[in-house]
Write an enzyme that holds these catalytic residues in place. Structure first.
Site, PDB file in Angstrom:
ATOM      1  N   GLU A  35       1.145  -5.751   7.540  1.00  5.97           N
ATOM      2  CA  GLU A  35      -0.313  -5.557   7.498  1.00  5.97           C
ATOM      3  C   GLU A  35      -0.968  -5.955   8.821  1.00  5.97           C
ATOM      4  O   GLU A  35      -2.083  -6.471   8.858  1.00  5.97           O
ATOM      5  CB  GLU A  35      -0.904  -6.268   6.268  1.00  5.97           C
ATOM      6  CG  GLU A  35      -0.191  -5.764   5.000  1.00  5.97           C
ATOM      7  CD  GLU A  35      -0.758  -6.225   3.690  1.00  5.97           C
ATOM      8  OE1 GLU A  35      -1.957  -6.481   3.620  1.00  5.97           O
ATOM      9  OE2 GLU A  35       0.037  -6.302   2.725  1.00  5.97           O
ATOM     10  N   PHE A  74       1.296   1.969  -0.504  1.00 10.98           N
ATOM     11  CA  PHE A  74       0.399   2.300   0.618  1.00 10.98           C
ATOM     12  C   PHE A  74       1.298   2.844   1.722  1.00 10.98           C
ATOM     13  O   PHE A  74       2.174   2.114   2.213  1.00 10.98           O
ATOM     14  CB  PHE A  74      -0.304   1.013   1.043  1.00 10.98           C
ATOM     15  CG  PHE A  74      -1.229   1.105   2.225  1.00 10.98           C
ATOM     16  CD1 PHE A  74      -2.548   1.514   2.071  1.00 10.98           C
ATOM     17  CD2 PHE A  74      -0.794   0.721   3.495  1.00 10.98           C
ATOM     18  CE1 PHE A  74      -3.419   1.550   3.162  1.00 10.98           C
ATOM     19  CE2 PHE A  74      -1.655   0.751   4.592  1.00 10.98           C
ATOM     20  CZ  PHE A  74      -2.975   1.164   4.423  1.00 10.98           C
ATOM     21  N   GLU A  95       4.808   4.737  10.208  1.00  9.45           N
ATOM     22  CA  GLU A  95       5.812   5.787  10.461  1.00  9.45           C
ATOM     23  C   GLU A  95       6.823   5.249  11.480  1.00  9.45           C
ATOM     24  O   GLU A  95       6.542   4.259  12.168  1.00  9.45           O
ATOM     25  CB  GLU A  95       5.122   7.041  11.018  1.00  9.45           C
ATOM     26  CG  GLU A  95       4.116   7.618  10.033  1.00  9.45           C
ATOM     27  CD  GLU A  95       3.546   8.965  10.457  1.00  9.45           C
ATOM     28  OE1 GLU A  95       3.981   9.513  11.511  1.00  9.45           O
ATOM     29  OE2 GLU A  95       2.676   9.467   9.719  1.00  9.45           O
TER      30      GLU A  95
END
Ligand code: FAD
Length: 379
Positions: A363, A123, A127
């Site tokens: 996450e 996934f 960045e």
């Protein structure tokens, strides 16, 4: 209310427990020490149907509830956090978006391989300049006839060096804000897809994490997942599911702390009696045991809501926040109970102490979860 797992779920938990005891526990320290991805374990989990247990049967899955997957993630994490993390990641961040937003062709292409553990997925959202602030991403995708050309850099991408497919995000229309972000299923070997070296990490060292560069990376237009502009929605949906995975992983780590603390405190003798007879140690253990139950209820509730087709995003954030922070607290206590021995390399609790930190960061950090939860409470 009905506080009981199904017979099937109990059986799966006990089978995974036996499997992990036999195949994972003996190599978990070595996986960590050598920073090695346990390919042989994922091959076996695939053969046992554990990599796709809640995917629909038509795509090679087991057709069970999502909750069952999370029980597997928890039980694997109890023995090896890297294995448990990668198990939950595969469902939440790769399988879920393809199943939910993919067309029939895309599902047929990727899901059976993911369900059997033959394919690995990654996934690619974060960045260098866009972590918590996902909107600040600068990767772009420009349509060129029957293809898209992607440019940009992603970082901290789990599984990048192993992945058969990348669920990757880039702006197709920067002027539209998040509504201009799109999602692509990028096959490995695509021209202009460059994967960097593995980062050396504090914990969860059995997972590989790398930078990914798209340098005029060309992908066919049918790699678009959903429609142009669906990217942000897809990313948030995947993260909602992934967060339940992190909560289940954290619960497994907290349970491992309890297991280790009970075992050690009964064995370790000081002042002519096991330290388990000291009230200070008993209180640590009582708190751990209570929090393990609470954490389990939190992640199971979020997974249950998802299985019922009810909104689960807020419950997922709360579960992720609570379970990760409670597991982190108890890794500290579990090291404390083992004194200097717990501080030494090779002690399981030393590994747990490092592994758990990812759960508070990946996450969506704890602060990001608090933003979501406070936003809902104050609405
Ligand atoms: C081992 C590992 C694996 C990963 N795997 C993947 C992957 O497979 N795919 C992927 O896309 N990403 C991945 N990530 C990235 C992960 O999701 C990000 O690290 C995370 O979202 C945080 O972003 P950041 O590291 O840039 O921190 P930042 O966003 O720079 O945050 C730094 C600190 O500031 C805080 N902060 C930021 N904004 C606010 C705010 N508004 N209010 C209060 N506090 C704030 C954060 O909570 C944090 O404490 C991985 C990370 C790790 C460590």
């Amino acid at each position: 209310m009905y506080f009981k797992l199904s017979e099937e779920q109990e059986l799966i938990r006990s089978n995974v427990h036996e499997f992990a005891l036999k195949h994972i526990e003996p190599i978990a320290a070595e996986i960590d020490a050598n920073s090695r991805y346990p390919a042989e374990i994922f091959e076996k989990l695939g053969e046992l149907g554990m990599m796709g247990i809640s995917y629909p049967a038509e795509y090679g899955g087991g057709g069970t509830e999502f909750l069952t997957t999370m029980i597997v993630t928890e039980e694997l994490s109890r023995f090896c956090a890297s294995t448990g993390f990668l198990h939950g990641y595969s469902f939440g961040l790769v399988g879920h978006p393809i199943l939910t937003f993919g067309n029939e062709e895309q599902k047929k292409k990727w899901m059976p391989g993911l369900a059997t553990g033959k394919f690995v997925g990654a996934f690619a959202l974060t960045e260098p300049g866009a972590g918590t602030d996902v909107r600040a991403a600068t990767s772009s995708a420009v349509k060129n006839g029957d293809s898209y050309i992607l440019n940009g850099t992603k970082t901290f991408i789990t599984n990048a060096s192993l992945a058969d497919v990348f669920v990757a995000f880039a702006y197709t229309d920067r002027s539209a804000g998040v509504k201009g972000m799109s999602c692509f299923l990028i096959p490995k070997g695509s021209p202009g897809l460059i994967v960097g070296e593995h980062f050396d990490k504090m914990g969860v060292r059995g997972s590989y994490t790398s930078e990914v560069v798209f340098k005029d990376c060309i992908v066919p237009a049918d790699c678009l997942l959903g429609k142009e502009g669906d990217g942000f929605k897809i990313a948030m949906s995947a993260l909602d599911v992934g967060r339940i995975g992190i909560a289940a992983m954290s619960t497994g780590i907290a349970q491992a702390c309890l297991d280790e603390s009970v075992r050690y405190s009964k064995e370790r003798v000081q002042f002519n009696k096991p330290i388990a007879s000291q009230q200070a140690i008993q209180w640590f253990i009582a708190n751990m045991s209570t929090d393990v139950d609470a954490a389990r209820f939190m992640y199971m509730y979020a997974a249950w809501l998802k299985d019922q087709g009810k909104p689960f995003s807020l419950a997922a954030s709360k579960a992720k926040l609570f379970c990760s922070e409670c597991a982190a607290r108890h890794t500290t206590k579990a090291v404390q109970i083992q004194g200097g021995y717990g501080f030494m390399k090779g002690a399981k609790v030393e590994r747990l102490y490092r592994d758990v930190k990812l759960a508070e960061i990946g996450e969506g950090t704890s602060e990001a979860q608090r933003m979501i939860i406070a936003g809902a409470a104050l609405r």
